[in-house]
Design a protein around this motif. Structure first.
Motif, PDB file in Angstrom:
ATOM      1  N   CYS A 231      -1.435   2.756  11.698  1.00 48.91           N
ATOM      2  CA  CYS A 231      -0.384   1.760  11.867  1.00 48.91           C
ATOM      3  C   CYS A 231       0.865   2.355  12.484  1.00 48.91           C
ATOM      4  O   CYS A 231       1.312   3.446  12.100  1.00 48.91           O
ATOM      5  N   ASP A 232       1.463   1.646  13.441  1.00 44.29           N
ATOM      6  CA  ASP A 232       2.771   1.971  13.979  1.00 44.29           C
ATOM      7  C   ASP A 232       3.840   1.501  12.994  1.00 44.29           C
ATOM      8  O   ASP A 232       3.664   0.460  12.349  1.00 44.29           O
ATOM      9  N   PRO A 233       4.955   2.230  12.851  1.00 42.20           N
ATOM     10  CA  PRO A 233       6.011   1.768  11.940  1.00 42.20           C
ATOM     11  C   PRO A 233       6.484   0.352  12.235  1.00 42.20           C
ATOM     12  O   PRO A 233       6.929  -0.355  11.325  1.00 42.20           O
ATOM     13  N   GLY A 234       6.400  -0.064  13.487  1.00 39.32           N
ATOM     14  CA  GLY A 234       6.827  -1.417  13.838  1.00 39.32           C
ATOM     15  C   GLY A 234       5.863  -2.497  13.402  1.00 39.32           C
ATOM     16  O   GLY A 234       6.182  -3.695  13.493  1.00 39.32           O
ATOM     17  N   GLU A 235       4.682  -2.121  12.898  1.00 36.94           N
ATOM     18  CA  GLU A 235       3.680  -3.080  12.454  1.00 36.94           C
ATOM     19  C   GLU A 235       3.653  -3.226  10.940  1.00 36.94           C
ATOM     20  O   GLU A 235       2.665  -3.698  10.381  1.00 36.94           O
ATOM     21  N   MET A 236       4.748  -2.853  10.285  1.00 33.42           N
ATOM     22  CA  MET A 236       4.766  -2.868   8.827  1.00 33.42           C
ATOM     23  C   MET A 236       5.716  -3.943   8.318  1.00 33.42           C
ATOM     24  O   MET A 236       6.717  -4.279   8.967  1.00 33.42           O
ATOM     25  N   ASP A 237       5.366  -4.449   7.129  1.00 26.87           N
ATOM     26  CA  ASP A 237       6.152  -5.522   6.526  1.00 26.87           C
ATOM     27  C   ASP A 237       6.083  -5.379   5.013  1.00 26.87           C
ATOM     28  O   ASP A 237       5.030  -5.040   4.459  1.00 26.87           O
ATOM     29  N   PHE A 238       7.210  -5.620   4.337  1.00 27.21           N
ATOM     30  CA  PHE A 238       7.242  -5.598   2.878  1.00 27.21           C
ATOM     31  C   PHE A 238       7.699  -6.967   2.396  1.00 27.21           C
ATOM     32  O   PHE A 238       8.830  -7.390   2.664  1.00 27.21           O
ATOM     33  N   ARG A 239       6.807  -7.680   1.711  1.00 22.09           N
ATOM     34  CA  ARG A 239       7.136  -9.020   1.220  1.00 22.09           C
ATOM     35  C   ARG A 239       6.419  -9.275  -0.103  1.00 22.09           C
ATOM     36  O   ARG A 239       5.294  -8.831  -0.321  1.00 22.09           O
ATOM     37  N   ASN A 240       7.117  -9.976  -0.977  1.00 20.86           N
ATOM     38  CA  ASN A 240       6.576 -10.342  -2.290  1.00 20.86           C
ATOM     39  C   ASN A 240       6.029  -9.130  -3.042  1.00 20.86           C
ATOM     40  O   ASN A 240       5.000  -9.204  -3.715  1.00 20.86           O
ATOM     41  N   GLY A 241       6.750  -8.011  -2.907  1.00 23.40           N
ATOM     42  CA  GLY A 241       6.374  -6.817  -3.655  1.00 23.40           C
ATOM     43  C   GLY A 241       5.183  -6.067  -3.099  1.00 23.40           C
ATOM     44  O   GLY A 241       4.692  -5.142  -3.750  1.00 23.40           O
ATOM     45  N   GLN A 242       4.717  -6.428  -1.893  1.00 15.96           N
ATOM     46  CA  GLN A 242       3.540  -5.783  -1.321  1.00 15.96           C
ATOM     47  C   GLN A 242       3.856  -5.257   0.077  1.00 15.96           C
ATOM     48  O   GLN A 242       4.473  -5.946   0.884  1.00 15.96           O
ATOM     49  N   LEU A 243       3.434  -4.025   0.353  1.00  5.91           N
ATOM     50  CA  LEU A 243       3.600  -3.456   1.684  1.00  5.91           C
ATOM     51  C   LEU A 243       2.363  -3.758   2.518  1.00  5.91           C
ATOM     52  O   LEU A 243       1.227  -3.574   2.058  1.00  5.91           O
TER      53      LEU A 243
END
Length: 464
Positions: A231-243
């Protein structure tokens, strides 16, 4: 039964002699190149290995490298702990304000460099003496563990290695298994139980030349029942307590992206940092790895101002194996012989025995080799170095060995190469495996555009 008193130089000469047997060199090279292509053993588009011999150590030579490396490793691990507790000591490695803030994160385990690599020149001299100098510590995300393991497997298939094995035992030095063991140890410590295997994201920029190694790790994780995504850092998301990594939920980050590059692009505003603060993800290595990854960590170890922090055994090890290193600044200090000096004038006058290195670069970027530059440009570089965190380091004895390669017309050419031996380190305590890089240039770095990687084997004569 092994003899235990093996002469590696005799074994190397015998290996080279084998390459003169009809067809053996060409058959071995054809198989190696085919296997490297199958396994994508490339750095960018270049083949990782361009020679036909591994680096070979006798059991005694390997034992010496391990024992001395582990002594230095324990010192660095202890210095990292001291720097975490002492702001003045920590200031000597020149963390940025953002890097300082990252030290406050609770990672769920207590380890500064779960994985690392000490880059060294290990010279084995004809008179039987040895010289071992550690010039850098890669505490961020040491590359080539998978590359070295796979190259070792490929070399063992070669006809010349099969023939060599009739007379010598050959022991590989794997690193992927110790790395996975350390990942799992920290993951279960972070999680508090062993209820599941981690879901791993290998994180680095898209298009980096080491991407093929990430694929090798994905394969290895899968062999052990572990799912992983690159994964590229730009393809990451943190929502509802989950990465999420490229849309996939993950709870473990194998961090290959460098801290400095992540901060340069995102500052402190990135989902990885949010997930770490929320204890939603385990990450190796932690951001505190920067304490040792900064090249000034070698200055901390070798500067007389910090000698009171070292045990007698550590002082002896530093004297023997850490080249004299200082942060470039206007100050008085002691030269390598223990004499008082003014640092900048002394560094100007001793150009031919010194190297300048930026405190936080990699791949050979910005390194200036004093004996390969004229006095005027050296003094200019030295003045510039006093304005940005930079170290000046004493020249060490460089290791050289002859390695065979095939010429364009299929003949064997045996040429002198620079050799570095870079043991892989785990838990701040143990050596498992070793990266070896070869080059015909003084700046020995594959990232810088040259060189070759070869596997490292421990060999011994077979008894009757």
């Amino acid at each position: 039964m092994a003899t235990g008193h093996m002469d590696s130089s005799t074994a190397i000469a015998r290996f080279h002699d084998l390459l003169s047997l009809p067809g053996l060199a060409n058959d071995s090279w054809d198989l190696l190149t085919a296997r490297m292509a199958e396994r994508r053993m490339v750095f960018g588009e270049r083949p990782l290995c361009t020679v036909l011999r591994p680096l070979m150590y006798s059991p005694a030579e390997w034992r010496y490298l391990v024992e001395r490396t582990e002594l230095i490793l324990h010192l660095f691990d202890r210095l990292a702990g001291l720097m975490l507790e002492d702001e003045e000591l920590r200031a000597l490695v020149h963390l940025t304000p953002e890097e300082e803030l990252l030290l406050s994160i609770d990672y769920g385990y207590n380890a500064t460099v779960p994985t690392a690599r000490l880059d060294s020149f290990y010279a084995r001299n004809q008179d039987g003496s040895r010289s071992l100098g550690f010039v850098e510590i890669n505490g961020e995300s040491p590359a080539s563990m998978a590359y070295s393991d796979v190259l070792g497997d490929l070399f063992l298939e070669l006809p010349v290695m099969q023939e060599f094995g009739r007379h010598y035992t050959v022991r590989a030095l794997p690193s992927k298994r110790p790395a996975l063991d350390e990942f799992l140890r920290l993951y279960y410590k972070w999680r508090g139980n062993r209820s599941k295997l981690p879901d791993i994201a290998i994180v680095d920029w898209q298009g980096v030349p080491t991407a093929s190694e990430f694929e090798l790790f994905v394969e290895y994780f899968a062999e052990n029942g572990i799912s992983a995504v690159i994964c590229d850092p730009g393809e990451m998301d943190f929502r509802n307590g989950q990465l999420f990594a490229a849309g996939t939920p993950v709870d473990f980050i194998y961090k290959r992206v460098l801290v400095s590059e992540l901060l340069l692009r995102y500052g402190l505003n990135h989902p990885i940092i949010d997930a770490l603060h929320a204890r939603a993800v385990c990450m190796v290595n932690p951001f505190s790895c920067k304490l040792l990854h900064k090249k000034a960590s070698l200055a901390v170890a070798s500067d007389e101002r910090n000698a009171h922090l070292l045990t007698a055994a550590e002082k002896e090890a530093v004297q023997a194996h850490i080249p004299w290193t200082r942060t470039v600044e206007e100050r008085t200090t002691l030269d390598p012989a223990g004499n008082p000096i003014d640092l900048l004038p002394w560094a100007s006058a001793n150009r031919e025995n010194l190297v300048l290195k930026p405190n936080d670069e990699y791949g050979g970027k910005g390194v200036i080799i004093g004996w390969e530059i004229e006095q005027g440009p050296w003094d200019t570089a030295l003045a510039d170095a006093a304005t940005e965190p930079t170290i000046v380091q004493q020249r060490v004895q460089i290791a050289y060995e002859d390695f065979p390669a095939l010429t364009a017309d299929g003949a064997v050419s045996i040429d002198r190469r620079l050799v570095d031996s870079d043991p892989f380190l785990f838990r701040g305590q143990r050596v498992h495996g070793c990266l070896c890089r070869l080059s015909s240039e003084t700046l020995l770095n594959v990232t810088a555009g040259g060189g070759s990687i070869v596997p490292v084997f421990v060999i011994d004569e077979k008894g009757a």
